[in-house]
Scaffold this motif. Structure first.
Motif, mmCIF file in Angstrom:
data_model
loop_
_atom_site.group_PDB
_atom_site.id
_atom_site.type_symbol
_atom_site.label_atom_id
_atom_site.label_comp_id
_atom_site.label_asym_id
_atom_site.label_seq_id
_atom_site.Cartn_x
_atom_site.Cartn_y
_atom_site.Cartn_z
ATOM 1 N N GLU A 165 0.819 -1.216 0.000
ATOM 2 C CA GLU A 165 0.000 0.000 0.000
ATOM 3 C C GLU A 165 0.852 1.266 0.000
ATOM 4 O O GLU A 165 0.427 2.307 -0.457
ATOM 5 N N SER B 39 0.623 1.313 15.838
ATOM 6 C CA SER B 39 1.324 0.546 16.882
ATOM 7 C C SER B 39 2.839 0.633 16.683
ATOM 8 O O SER B 39 3.612 0.278 17.567
ATOM 9 N N ARG C 237 4.485 -1.259 14.792
ATOM 10 C CA ARG C 237 5.058 -2.588 14.528
ATOM 11 C C ARG C 237 5.528 -2.737 13.081
ATOM 12 O O ARG C 237 6.490 -3.449 12.808
HETATM 13 C C1 R5P Z 1 -1.520 0.111 6.671
HETATM 14 O O1 R5P Z 1 -1.358 -0.575 5.692
HETATM 15 C C2 R5P Z 1 -0.823 1.423 6.850
HETATM 16 O O2 R5P Z 1 -0.331 1.902 5.647
HETATM 17 C C3 R5P Z 1 0.277 1.337 7.865
HETATM 18 O O3 R5P Z 1 1.319 0.535 7.362
HETATM 19 C C4 R5P Z 1 -0.215 0.760 9.154
HETATM 20 O O4 R5P Z 1 -1.387 1.400 9.551
HETATM 21 C C5 R5P Z 1 0.827 0.880 10.237
HETATM 22 O O5 R5P Z 1 0.298 0.334 11.388
HETATM 23 P P1 R5P Z 1 1.209 -0.081 12.616
HETATM 24 O O6 R5P Z 1 2.033 1.116 12.998
HETATM 25 O O7 R5P Z 1 0.210 -0.451 13.673
HETATM 26 O O8 R5P Z 1 2.031 -1.243 12.197
#
Ligand code: R5P
Length: 294
Positions: free
Chosen positions: A170, A223, A225
């Motif tokens: 994405e 998060s 992660r």
């Molecule tokens: C989702 O595909 C978004 O582009 C971000 O990669 C995602 O929201 C990041 O989330 P997190 O910081 O929880 O890993």
């Protein structure tokens, strides 16, 4: 058409910059809670026949939603000509499909409610993954602007050898555009998420770029992660100290401290945070000026 700016955000620095770049009047709103917790709000400015820009930063959407919708409805009852909601971060875009039976597709429901209370929406890099545009779920006049040019300008000002890394498919839409504008190489990894805090990304191919500084770019850091897993891969490759750039730094729980231990972290001022270093006021003001003259 006369316009008025109402700020209900907790991002006063961005609100102030926007308002001064638009050179419009600031409106007044009285808000308080009744002893039982219900909200009382009163718009103190004359909004009749005016375009009202409501600046509300929805990065913590649930506690704000009802009062925001109620302001939208009140503006209509008071005769406002146009109600434009500005939220640099547009929440609830990631649940864009039912993964399991019975799940709420919250992106659609959130869109339906905002579309009832506002005529226009301006936001920054909404998470468009399975949707191609805001119009697929919003019936108001939805406009999205991008932080890409501001990020590219920041990177051009750094005199370093850099490679951009997008942690998942994405992110390619943002990372490739920033790479083109800043004239930098880039690489996109593949991500697997098996739980909110359980993320792994594929091994990058960085043999030709060992001395380049990795710049991780993503739209949302929640998060943390996704970024942590990417940093782990980069450290296995022995890459120089990374820079993480997030458009919307939500930083749930300990995300920021975990990331800041391992990399330099920079975000736009979409969400107010100590890591803000890239200003979005110009790009937002320019879109809003367009909307006011439509
Ligand atoms: C989702 O595909 C978004 O582009 C971000 O990669 C995602 O929201 C990041 O989330 P997190 O910081 O929880 O890993």
């Amino acid at each position: 058409m006369d316009a008025i700016f109402l700020d209900v955000s907790d991002n006063p620095l961005l609100a102030e910059k926007l308002c001064s770049q638009l050179s419009i009047e600031t409106g007044k709103l009285e808000t308080r809670r009744f002893p039982d917790g219900e909200i009382y709000q009163r718009i103190l400015s004359d909004v009749t026949d005016k375009a009202v820009i409501l600046f509300a930063d929805l990065y913590q959407p649930d506690p704000q939603l009802f009062s925001l919708l109620s302001i939208g409805h009140t503006l209509q009852e008071m005769g406002a000509a146009k109600r434009i909601l500005v939220t640099p971060y547009l929440p609830y875009m990631r649940q864009d499909i039912q993964f399991n039976p019975g799940e709420s597709v919250t992106s659609r429901h959130f869109a339906r409610h905002l579309s009832l209370a506002f005529d226009g929406l301006v936001t920054v890099d909404p998470h468009l993954h399975r949707y191609h545009s805001l119009d697929e779920i919003y019936t108001l006049n939805g406009r999205s602007v991008s932080a890409q040019s501001a990020i590219a300008a920041f990177l051009r000002s750094r005199n370093e050898k850099m490679i951009l890394i997008g942690p998942d498919e994405e992110s390619e839409q943002w990372v490739s555009a920033v790479a083109r504008a800043a004239d930098l190489p880039y690489q996109i990894l593949l991500k697997e998420r098996s739980g909110d805090l359980d993320v792994s990304v594929s091994k990058p191919e960085l043999d030709a770029f060992k001395s380049y500084r990795p710049i991780l770019v993503d739209d949302i850091i929640s998060s943390g992660r996704t970024m942590l897993s990417t940093l782990e891969r980069l450290s296995q490759e022995g890459m120089p100290h990374a820079l993480i750039i997030g458009v919307h730094g939500l930083f749930a729980a300990d995300a920021y401290s975990l990331l800041a231990e391992k990399a330099e972290v920079l975000t736009t001022n979409s969400v107010p945070h100590a890591s803000n270093g890239i200003d979005l006021s110009a790009v937002l003001a320019s879109e809003l000026s367009d909307m006011l003259t439509d």
